[in-house]
Scaffold this active site. Sequence first.
Site, short mmCIF file in Angstrom:
data_model
loop_
_atom_site.label_atom_id
_atom_site.label_comp_id
_atom_site.label_asym_id
_atom_site.label_seq_id
_atom_site.Cartn_x
_atom_site.Cartn_y
_atom_site.Cartn_z
N ASN A 188 0.86 -1.19 0.00
CA ASN A 188 0.00 0.00 0.00
C ASN A 188 0.89 1.24 0.00
O ASN A 188 2.11 1.13 -0.02
CB ASN A 188 -0.98 -0.02 1.18
CG ASN A 188 -0.25 -0.02 2.50
OD1 ASN A 188 0.46 0.92 2.82
ND2 ASN A 188 -0.41 -1.11 3.26
N LYS A 266 8.89 -17.58 -9.78
CA LYS A 266 8.19 -16.47 -10.43
C LYS A 266 7.03 -17.00 -11.28
O LYS A 266 7.22 -17.93 -12.07
CB LYS A 266 9.18 -15.69 -11.32
CG LYS A 266 8.55 -14.49 -11.95
CD LYS A 266 9.52 -13.76 -12.85
CE LYS A 266 8.77 -12.71 -13.64
NZ LYS A 266 9.54 -12.18 -14.75
N PRO A 283 -3.38 -11.52 10.58
CA PRO A 283 -3.77 -11.28 11.99
C PRO A 283 -3.99 -9.78 12.20
O PRO A 283 -3.34 -8.96 11.56
CB PRO A 283 -2.54 -11.74 12.78
CG PRO A 283 -1.42 -11.77 11.80
CD PRO A 283 -2.01 -12.03 10.45
N LYS A 316 -14.26 1.12 14.56
CA LYS A 316 -12.99 0.39 14.69
C LYS A 316 -12.47 0.44 16.12
O LYS A 316 -11.92 -0.53 16.63
CB LYS A 316 -11.93 0.97 13.74
CG LYS A 316 -12.03 0.41 12.34
CD LYS A 316 -10.95 0.95 11.43
CE LYS A 316 -11.25 0.55 9.99
NZ LYS A 316 -10.42 1.26 9.01
O1 PMT Z 1 2.86 6.35 6.38
P1 PMT Z 1 2.39 7.69 5.86
O2 PMT Z 1 2.65 7.85 4.37
O3 PMT Z 1 2.91 8.83 6.67
O4 PMT Z 1 0.79 7.72 6.00
C1 PMT Z 1 0.22 7.71 7.27
C2 PMT Z 1 -1.01 6.77 7.34
C3 PMT Z 1 -2.09 7.30 6.42
C4 PMT Z 1 -0.63 5.35 6.92
C5 PMT Z 1 -1.47 6.76 8.83
O5 PMT Z 1 -1.80 8.06 9.24
C6 PMT Z 1 -2.65 5.83 9.04
O6 PMT Z 1 -3.80 6.15 8.80
N1 PMT Z 1 -2.37 4.59 9.53
C7 PMT Z 1 -3.35 3.51 9.68
C8 PMT Z 1 -3.51 2.79 8.37
C9 PMT Z 1 -4.48 1.61 8.43
O7 PMT Z 1 -4.09 0.53 8.10
O8 PMT Z 1 -5.65 1.86 8.87
P2 PMT Z 1 -6.84 0.75 9.06
O9 PMT Z 1 -8.05 1.56 9.24
O10 PMT Z 1 -6.81 -0.26 7.96
O11 PMT Z 1 -6.44 0.00 10.39
C10 PMT Z 1 -6.87 0.44 11.67
C11 PMT Z 1 -5.82 0.10 12.71
O12 PMT Z 1 -5.67 -1.32 12.81
C12 PMT Z 1 -4.44 0.67 12.46
O13 PMT Z 1 -3.93 1.11 13.69
C13 PMT Z 1 -3.66 -0.51 11.91
O14 PMT Z 1 -2.27 -0.42 12.25
C14 PMT Z 1 -4.32 -1.67 12.65
N2 PMT Z 1 -4.30 -2.96 11.90
C15 PMT Z 1 -4.95 -3.10 10.73
C16 PMT Z 1 -4.96 -4.32 10.09
C17 PMT Z 1 -4.29 -5.42 10.68
N3 PMT Z 1 -4.27 -6.60 10.11
N4 PMT Z 1 -3.64 -5.24 11.85
C18 PMT Z 1 -3.64 -4.04 12.48
O15 PMT Z 1 -3.04 -3.89 13.55
#
Ligand code: PMT
Length: 399
Positions: A188, A266, A283, A316
Amino acid sequence: VVMTEAAQRFVTPLAAGALVGERVFTDLFDQAQEFDVGHIRLARECDLIIVAPATADLMAKAAHGLANDLASAVLLATDKRVLIAPAMNVRMWQHPATRRNVATLKHDGITIVEPDEGAMACGEFGPGRLPEPAAVMQAIEQALAAGPLAGQPDFEAEPAHRPLFGKHVLVTAGPTHEPIDPVRHIANRSSGKQGFAIAAAAARAGARVTLVSGPVALPTPPGVDRVDVETAREMAEAVRRALPADCAVMVAAVADWRTEDYAPEKMKKRGSAPPALRLTENPDILATVAVSDKRPRLVVGFAAETEKVVEHAQAKLKKKGCDWMVANEVGTDHNPAFGTDHNQVTLITRTNIESWPTSTKAEVAKNLVNRIVSYFEEGQKTHDTDHSNTNTKQAATGS
Ligand code: PMT
Protein backbone atom coordinates in the site's frame (compact mmCIF):
# COMPACT_ATOMS: atom_id res chain seq x y z
CA VAL A 1 41.33 4.47 11.94
CA VAL A 2 41.60 4.66 15.72
CA MET A 3 42.67 1.46 17.48
CA THR A 4 42.32 0.70 21.16
CA GLU A 5 44.98 -1.21 23.05
CA ALA A 6 42.80 -4.33 22.93
CA ALA A 7 42.30 -3.98 19.15
CA GLN A 8 46.07 -3.83 18.67
CA ARG A 9 46.38 -7.28 20.26
CA PHE A 10 44.34 -8.72 17.38
CA VAL A 11 45.52 -6.58 14.46
CA THR A 12 48.64 -4.46 14.31
CA PRO A 13 48.31 -0.76 13.44
CA LEU A 14 50.74 -1.45 10.59
CA ALA A 15 48.35 -4.00 9.03
CA ALA A 16 45.27 -1.78 9.53
CA GLY A 17 47.11 1.23 8.08
CA ALA A 18 48.30 -0.77 5.06
CA LEU A 19 44.73 -1.95 4.38
CA VAL A 20 43.11 1.50 4.47
CA GLY A 21 46.11 3.42 3.15
CA GLU A 22 45.78 5.94 5.97
CA ARG A 23 47.54 6.75 9.18
CA VAL A 24 46.28 4.83 12.22
CA PHE A 25 45.84 6.61 15.55
CA THR A 26 46.39 4.75 18.79
CA ASP A 27 47.54 6.95 21.62
CA LEU A 28 45.86 9.83 23.43
CA PHE A 29 49.11 10.64 25.20
CA ASP A 30 51.43 10.51 22.17
CA GLN A 31 52.61 14.09 21.85
CA ALA A 32 53.38 13.82 18.13
CA GLN A 33 49.93 12.37 17.27
CA GLU A 34 48.16 14.93 19.44
CA PHE A 35 50.23 17.76 17.98
CA ASP A 36 49.66 16.65 14.35
CA VAL A 37 45.95 15.88 14.50
CA GLY A 38 44.64 15.63 18.04
CA HIS A 39 41.58 13.82 19.35
CA ILE A 40 39.32 16.85 18.97
CA ARG A 41 40.00 17.10 15.23
CA LEU A 42 39.56 13.33 14.83
CA ALA A 43 36.20 13.64 16.58
CA ARG A 44 34.99 16.59 14.50
CA GLU A 45 36.49 16.22 11.01
CA CYS A 46 34.42 13.28 9.90
CA ASP A 47 30.85 12.57 8.78
CA LEU A 48 30.28 9.55 10.94
CA ILE A 49 32.06 7.47 13.59
CA ILE A 50 31.74 3.69 13.46
CA VAL A 51 32.86 1.47 16.32
CA ALA A 52 33.28 -2.05 14.95
CA PRO A 53 33.69 -4.43 16.62
CA ALA A 54 32.60 -2.76 19.87
CA THR A 55 33.43 -4.63 23.07
CA ALA A 56 31.23 -4.61 26.18
CA ASP A 57 34.02 -2.63 27.82
CA LEU A 58 34.10 0.14 25.22
CA MET A 59 30.29 0.41 25.27
CA ALA A 60 30.33 0.71 29.06
CA LYS A 61 32.92 3.49 28.82
CA ALA A 62 30.95 5.35 26.13
CA ALA A 63 27.70 5.00 28.10
CA HIS A 64 29.35 6.55 31.16
CA GLY A 65 31.36 9.22 29.36
CA LEU A 66 34.77 7.83 30.30
CA ALA A 67 37.62 9.10 28.14
CA ASN A 68 40.85 7.51 29.27
CA ASP A 69 42.10 6.40 25.85
CA LEU A 70 41.98 7.81 22.35
CA ALA A 71 38.87 5.90 21.13
CA SER A 72 36.74 6.79 24.15
CA ALA A 73 37.99 10.40 24.14
CA VAL A 74 37.01 10.75 20.46
CA LEU A 75 33.54 9.36 21.24
CA LEU A 76 33.09 11.85 24.07
CA ALA A 77 34.33 14.80 22.02
CA THR A 78 32.34 14.20 18.86
CA ASP A 79 29.27 16.03 17.62
CA LYS A 80 28.80 13.57 14.72
CA ARG A 81 26.56 10.54 14.32
CA VAL A 82 27.96 7.39 15.96
CA LEU A 83 27.25 3.78 14.96
CA ILE A 84 28.20 0.95 17.27
CA ALA A 85 28.43 -2.65 16.01
CA PRO A 86 28.86 -4.84 19.11
CA ALA A 87 30.63 -8.19 19.23
CA MET A 88 30.85 -10.17 22.44
CA ASN A 89 29.91 -13.40 24.18
CA VAL A 90 26.15 -14.01 24.47
CA ARG A 91 26.16 -13.81 28.29
CA MET A 92 28.04 -10.52 28.18
CA TRP A 93 25.53 -9.16 25.63
CA GLN A 94 22.59 -10.27 27.77
CA HIS A 95 24.06 -9.11 31.08
CA PRO A 96 21.87 -6.46 32.78
CA ALA A 97 24.85 -4.06 32.83
CA THR A 98 25.25 -4.30 29.04
CA ARG A 99 21.45 -3.99 28.56
CA ARG A 100 21.52 -0.78 30.65
CA ASN A 101 24.50 0.55 28.68
CA VAL A 102 22.81 -0.22 25.34
CA ALA A 103 19.66 1.62 26.49
CA THR A 104 21.76 4.62 27.62
CA LEU A 105 23.69 4.74 24.33
CA LYS A 106 20.46 4.61 22.33
CA HIS A 107 18.93 7.29 24.47
CA ASP A 108 22.00 9.45 23.78
CA GLY A 109 21.27 9.17 20.05
CA ILE A 110 23.84 6.49 19.20
CA THR A 111 22.74 3.83 16.70
CA ILE A 112 23.39 0.23 17.67
CA VAL A 113 23.69 -2.17 14.73
CA GLU A 114 22.15 -5.20 16.41
CA PRO A 115 24.55 -8.17 16.69
CA ASP A 116 23.86 -11.37 14.79
CA GLU A 117 22.80 -14.60 16.42
CA GLY A 118 24.83 -17.77 15.93
CA ALA A 119 27.77 -19.90 17.02
CA MET A 120 30.53 -17.95 18.75
CA ALA A 121 34.30 -18.32 18.87
CA CYS A 122 33.94 -19.36 22.54
CA GLY A 123 31.69 -22.30 21.59
CA GLU A 124 28.43 -20.80 22.89
CA PHE A 125 25.39 -19.92 20.77
CA GLY A 126 23.18 -16.81 20.76
CA PRO A 127 23.13 -13.10 19.94
CA GLY A 128 26.46 -11.28 20.18
CA ARG A 129 28.25 -11.96 16.90
CA LEU A 130 29.56 -8.96 14.99
CA PRO A 131 26.86 -8.01 12.46
CA GLU A 132 27.63 -8.95 8.84
CA PRO A 133 29.52 -6.23 6.90
CA ALA A 134 26.45 -5.75 4.66
CA ALA A 135 24.32 -4.87 7.71
CA VAL A 136 26.96 -2.42 8.94
CA MET A 137 27.17 -0.89 5.43
CA GLN A 138 23.38 -0.51 5.31
CA ALA A 139 23.42 1.25 8.69
CA ILE A 140 26.23 3.53 7.44
CA GLU A 141 24.25 4.43 4.31
CA GLN A 142 21.13 5.18 6.37
CA ALA A 143 23.11 7.33 8.81
CA LEU A 144 24.76 9.28 6.00
CA ALA A 145 21.40 9.75 4.24
CA ALA A 146 19.98 11.14 7.49
CA GLY A 147 22.53 14.00 7.32
CA PRO A 148 24.21 15.73 10.25
CA LEU A 149 22.73 15.56 13.74
CA ALA A 150 20.27 18.36 14.43
CA GLY A 151 21.87 18.81 17.83
CA GLN A 152 23.13 16.84 20.76
CA PRO A 153 20.49 15.10 22.85
CA ASP A 154 19.60 17.34 25.77
CA PHE A 155 21.78 15.78 28.48
CA GLU A 156 20.89 18.58 30.88
CA ALA A 157 17.15 18.09 30.56
CA GLU A 158 15.40 17.51 33.86
CA PRO A 159 12.97 14.58 33.98
CA ALA A 160 10.25 17.26 33.87
CA HIS A 161 11.37 18.10 30.34
CA ARG A 162 11.43 14.43 29.45
CA PRO A 163 7.96 13.62 30.71
CA LEU A 164 7.90 10.12 29.25
CA PHE A 165 11.20 9.16 30.91
CA GLY A 166 10.87 5.59 32.23
CA LYS A 167 8.02 4.76 29.82
CA HIS A 168 8.29 2.30 26.96
CA VAL A 169 6.39 3.40 23.84
CA LEU A 170 5.85 0.94 21.00
CA VAL A 171 5.12 2.41 17.56
CA THR A 172 4.34 0.60 14.30
CA ALA A 173 4.83 2.40 10.99
CA GLY A 174 4.89 1.99 7.24
CA PRO A 175 3.21 -0.56 5.01
CA THR A 176 3.54 -4.32 5.04
CA HIS A 177 4.50 -6.21 1.89
CA GLU A 178 2.77 -9.52 1.31
CA PRO A 179 4.74 -11.60 -1.20
CA ILE A 180 2.94 -13.21 -4.13
CA ASP A 181 6.05 -14.82 -5.61
CA PRO A 182 9.80 -14.02 -5.29
CA VAL A 183 9.43 -10.85 -7.40
CA ARG A 184 5.93 -9.49 -6.67
CA HIS A 185 4.07 -8.37 -3.58
CA ILE A 186 0.85 -6.75 -2.38
CA ALA A 187 1.59 -3.35 -0.83
CA ASN A 188 0.00 0.00 0.00
CA ARG A 189 1.03 3.65 -0.21
CA SER A 190 2.19 4.24 3.37
CA SER A 191 5.61 5.92 3.53
CA GLY A 192 6.09 5.55 7.29
CA LYS A 193 6.42 9.34 7.75
CA GLN A 194 3.59 9.69 10.27
CA GLY A 195 4.72 6.74 12.39
CA PHE A 196 8.39 7.77 12.34
CA ALA A 197 7.41 11.31 13.39
CA ILE A 198 5.51 9.86 16.38
CA ALA A 199 8.46 7.64 17.34
CA ALA A 200 10.79 10.67 17.14
CA ALA A 201 8.46 12.83 19.25
CA ALA A 202 8.10 10.11 21.90
CA ALA A 203 11.90 9.68 22.07
CA ARG A 204 12.33 13.46 22.43
CA ALA A 205 9.86 13.30 25.33
CA GLY A 206 12.24 10.85 27.02
CA ALA A 207 10.50 7.54 26.32
CA ARG A 208 12.31 4.35 25.40
CA VAL A 209 10.86 3.82 21.93
CA THR A 210 10.61 0.62 19.92
CA LEU A 211 9.65 1.31 16.31
CA VAL A 212 8.47 -1.70 14.31
CA SER A 213 8.62 -0.63 10.70
CA GLY A 214 7.50 -2.11 7.42
CA PRO A 215 9.62 -1.49 4.29
CA VAL A 216 10.24 2.28 4.10
CA ALA A 217 13.06 4.57 2.96
CA LEU A 218 13.42 6.63 6.13
CA PRO A 219 16.35 7.02 8.56
CA THR A 220 15.86 5.88 12.15
CA PRO A 221 15.10 8.85 14.42
CA PRO A 222 17.76 9.45 17.11
CA GLY A 223 17.32 7.42 20.26
CA VAL A 224 14.80 5.02 18.70
CA ASP A 225 15.18 1.25 18.71
CA ARG A 226 14.04 0.09 15.25
CA VAL A 227 12.95 -3.38 14.14
CA ASP A 228 12.47 -3.83 10.39
CA VAL A 229 9.87 -6.29 9.11
CA GLU A 230 8.26 -7.04 5.79
CA THR A 231 4.97 -8.87 6.27
CA ALA A 232 2.00 -8.48 8.61
CA ARG A 233 2.88 -11.73 10.32
CA GLU A 234 6.46 -10.57 10.90
CA MET A 235 5.11 -7.29 12.27
CA ALA A 236 2.77 -9.19 14.64
CA GLU A 237 5.73 -11.25 15.92
CA ALA A 238 7.99 -8.19 16.35
CA VAL A 239 5.22 -6.40 18.27
CA ARG A 240 4.69 -9.45 20.49
CA ARG A 241 8.43 -9.54 21.26
CA ALA A 242 8.54 -5.80 22.00
CA LEU A 243 5.86 -6.03 24.71
CA PRO A 244 5.50 -5.12 27.54
CA ALA A 245 5.08 -1.43 26.81
CA ASP A 246 3.29 1.39 28.57
CA CYS A 247 1.80 2.73 25.38
CA ALA A 248 1.33 1.36 21.85
CA VAL A 249 0.65 3.62 18.87
CA MET A 250 -0.20 1.52 15.83
CA VAL A 251 0.26 3.73 12.79
CA ALA A 252 1.26 1.01 10.34
CA ALA A 253 -0.92 0.38 7.32
CA VAL A 254 -1.01 -3.38 7.80
CA ALA A 255 -2.21 -5.36 4.79
CA ASP A 256 -5.55 -6.90 5.70
CA TRP A 257 -4.92 -9.82 3.38
CA ARG A 258 -2.05 -11.91 2.04
CA THR A 259 -2.07 -14.49 -0.71
CA GLU A 260 -3.07 -17.93 0.42
CA ASP A 261 -0.58 -19.68 -1.86
CA TYR A 262 2.87 -18.13 -2.11
CA ALA A 263 4.44 -19.21 -5.41
CA PRO A 264 8.06 -20.18 -4.69
CA GLU A 265 9.02 -19.57 -8.37
CA LYS A 266 8.19 -16.47 -10.43
CA MET A 267 4.67 -16.86 -11.82
CA LYS A 268 4.70 -17.16 -15.61
CA LYS A 269 2.16 -15.91 -18.16
CA ARG A 270 0.35 -19.02 -19.26
CA GLY A 271 -2.49 -19.06 -21.82
CA SER A 272 -4.72 -16.00 -22.10
CA ALA A 273 -6.31 -15.87 -18.62
CA PRO A 274 -4.40 -14.01 -15.88
CA PRO A 275 -3.96 -16.01 -12.67
CA ALA A 276 -6.45 -15.47 -9.83
CA LEU A 277 -5.01 -14.66 -6.41
CA ARG A 278 -6.71 -16.30 -3.46
CA LEU A 279 -6.44 -14.08 -0.39
CA THR A 280 -6.54 -14.95 3.26
CA GLU A 281 -6.85 -12.65 6.26
CA ASN A 282 -3.81 -11.40 8.17
CA PRO A 283 -3.77 -11.28 11.99
CA ASP A 284 -5.15 -8.03 13.41
CA ILE A 285 -2.13 -6.79 15.37
CA LEU A 286 -3.92 -3.92 17.11
CA ALA A 287 -6.84 -6.07 18.24
CA THR A 288 -4.41 -8.75 19.48
CA VAL A 289 -2.38 -6.22 21.49
CA ALA A 290 -5.57 -4.78 22.99
CA VAL A 291 -6.55 -8.15 24.53
CA SER A 292 -3.04 -9.33 25.31
CA ASP A 293 -2.09 -10.17 28.90
CA LYS A 294 0.72 -7.66 28.32
CA ARG A 295 -1.75 -4.99 27.14
CA PRO A 296 -0.13 -1.53 27.31
CA ARG A 297 -2.01 0.86 29.55
CA LEU A 298 -2.75 3.11 26.56
CA VAL A 299 -3.46 1.54 23.17
CA VAL A 300 -3.82 3.96 20.26
CA GLY A 301 -4.88 2.93 16.75
CA PHE A 302 -4.93 4.92 13.51
CA ALA A 303 -7.87 4.61 11.12
CA ALA A 304 -7.42 5.32 7.42
CA GLU A 305 -10.78 6.06 5.82
CA THR A 306 -12.01 7.39 2.49
CA GLU A 307 -15.57 8.18 3.66
CA LYS A 308 -17.59 8.55 6.90
CA VAL A 309 -14.26 8.97 8.63
CA VAL A 310 -15.40 9.48 12.22
CA GLU A 311 -18.23 6.94 12.06
CA HIS A 312 -15.99 4.20 10.70
CA ALA A 313 -13.14 5.06 13.07
CA GLN A 314 -15.47 4.92 16.09
CA ALA A 315 -16.65 1.49 14.99
CA LYS A 316 -12.99 0.39 14.69
CA LEU A 317 -12.16 1.76 18.14
CA LYS A 318 -14.88 -0.45 19.63
CA LYS A 319 -14.20 -3.50 17.49
CA LYS A 320 -10.44 -3.48 18.06
CA GLY A 321 -10.72 -2.62 21.77
CA CYS A 322 -8.27 0.29 21.76
CA ASP A 323 -8.45 3.40 23.94
CA TRP A 324 -7.98 6.06 21.29
CA MET A 325 -8.31 6.08 17.54
CA VAL A 326 -6.65 8.72 15.38
CA ALA A 327 -8.77 8.97 12.24
CA ASN A 328 -7.52 10.40 8.99
CA GLU A 329 -9.04 10.64 5.54
CA VAL A 330 -6.69 9.05 2.99
CA GLY A 331 -6.30 9.18 -0.76
CA THR A 332 -8.54 12.23 -1.19
CA ASP A 333 -7.68 15.69 -2.55
CA HIS A 334 -8.61 17.11 0.84
CA ASN A 335 -6.16 14.86 2.70
CA PRO A 336 -3.99 12.48 0.64
CA ALA A 337 -2.11 11.50 3.86
CA PHE A 338 -0.11 8.67 2.28
CA GLY A 339 3.44 9.81 1.55
CA THR A 340 2.79 13.53 2.12
CA ASP A 341 4.29 15.72 4.85
CA HIS A 342 0.91 16.97 6.13
CA ASN A 343 -2.07 15.34 7.75
CA GLN A 344 -5.48 16.25 9.11
CA VAL A 345 -6.56 13.96 11.92
CA THR A 346 -9.41 13.53 14.38
CA LEU A 347 -8.55 12.18 17.82
CA ILE A 348 -11.32 9.90 19.04
CA THR A 349 -11.21 8.83 22.66
CA ARG A 350 -14.01 6.95 24.39
CA THR A 351 -15.55 10.24 25.52
CA ASN A 352 -14.39 12.85 23.01
CA ILE A 353 -14.05 13.57 19.32
CA GLU A 354 -11.55 16.27 18.54
CA SER A 355 -10.78 17.43 15.03
CA TRP A 356 -7.30 18.92 14.62
CA PRO A 357 -6.41 21.37 11.87
CA THR A 358 -4.23 20.28 8.95
CA SER A 359 -0.59 20.47 10.00
CA THR A 360 2.73 18.79 9.37
CA LYS A 361 3.04 15.17 10.42
CA ALA A 362 5.69 16.31 12.90
CA GLU A 363 3.10 18.69 14.47
CA VAL A 364 0.47 15.91 14.59
CA ALA A 365 3.08 13.71 16.29
CA LYS A 366 3.98 16.39 18.82
CA ASN A 367 0.32 17.03 19.68
CA LEU A 368 -0.39 13.33 20.05
CA VAL A 369 2.65 12.80 22.28
CA ASN A 370 1.52 15.78 24.41
CA ARG A 371 -1.83 14.00 24.85
CA ILE A 372 -0.05 10.79 25.78
CA VAL A 373 2.00 12.72 28.36
CA SER A 374 -1.19 14.20 29.89
CA TYR A 375 -2.79 10.76 29.92
CA PHE A 376 0.03 9.35 32.02
CA GLU A 377 0.23 12.48 34.18
CA GLU A 378 -3.48 12.76 34.87
CA GLY A 379 -4.22 9.06 35.13
CA GLN A 380 -6.79 7.01 33.37
CA LYS A 381 -9.83 8.48 35.11
CA THR A 382 -10.01 11.53 32.86
CA HIS A 383 -10.00 9.31 29.78
CA ASP A 384 -12.47 6.70 31.02
CA THR A 385 -14.74 4.41 29.12
CA ASP A 386 -18.12 6.16 29.09
CA HIS A 387 -19.40 5.61 25.53
CA SER A 388 -22.73 7.39 26.22
CA ASN A 389 -21.23 10.82 26.75
CA THR A 390 -19.22 11.56 23.65
CA ASN A 391 -18.42 15.24 23.16
CA THR A 392 -17.54 16.59 19.76
CA LYS A 393 -15.35 19.64 19.41
CA GLN A 394 -12.98 21.30 17.01
CA ALA A 395 -9.61 21.58 18.66
CA ALA A 396 -7.44 24.63 18.49
CA THR A 397 -4.45 22.45 19.10
CA GLY A 398 -1.54 24.76 18.36
CA SER A 399 1.55 22.93 19.44
O1 PMT B 1 2.86 6.35 6.38
P1 PMT B 1 2.39 7.69 5.86
O2 PMT B 1 2.65 7.85 4.37
O3 PMT B 1 2.91 8.83 6.67
O4 PMT B 1 0.79 7.72 6.00
C1 PMT B 1 0.22 7.71 7.27
C2 PMT B 1 -1.01 6.77 7.34
C3 PMT B 1 -2.09 7.30 6.42
C4 PMT B 1 -0.63 5.35 6.92
C5 PMT B 1 -1.47 6.76 8.83
O5 PMT B 1 -1.80 8.06 9.24
C6 PMT B 1 -2.65 5.83 9.04
O6 PMT B 1 -3.80 6.15 8.80
N1 PMT B 1 -2.37 4.59 9.53
C7 PMT B 1 -3.35 3.51 9.68
C8 PMT B 1 -3.51 2.79 8.37
C9 PMT B 1 -4.48 1.61 8.43
O7 PMT B 1 -4.09 0.53 8.10
O8 PMT B 1 -5.65 1.86 8.87
P2 PMT B 1 -6.84 0.75 9.06
O9 PMT B 1 -8.05 1.56 9.24
O10 PMT B 1 -6.81 -0.26 7.96
O11 PMT B 1 -6.44 0.00 10.39
C10 PMT B 1 -6.87 0.44 11.67
C11 PMT B 1 -5.82 0.10 12.71
O12 PMT B 1 -5.67 -1.32 12.81
C12 PMT B 1 -4.44 0.67 12.46
O13 PMT B 1 -3.93 1.11 13.69
C13 PMT B 1 -3.66 -0.51 11.91
O14 PMT B 1 -2.27 -0.42 12.25
C14 PMT B 1 -4.32 -1.67 12.65
N2 PMT B 1 -4.30 -2.96 11.90
C15 PMT B 1 -4.95 -3.10 10.73
C16 PMT B 1 -4.96 -4.32 10.09
C17 PMT B 1 -4.29 -5.42 10.68
N3 PMT B 1 -4.27 -6.60 10.11
N4 PMT B 1 -3.64 -5.24 11.85
C18 PMT B 1 -3.64 -4.04 12.48
O15 PMT B 1 -3.04 -3.89 13.55
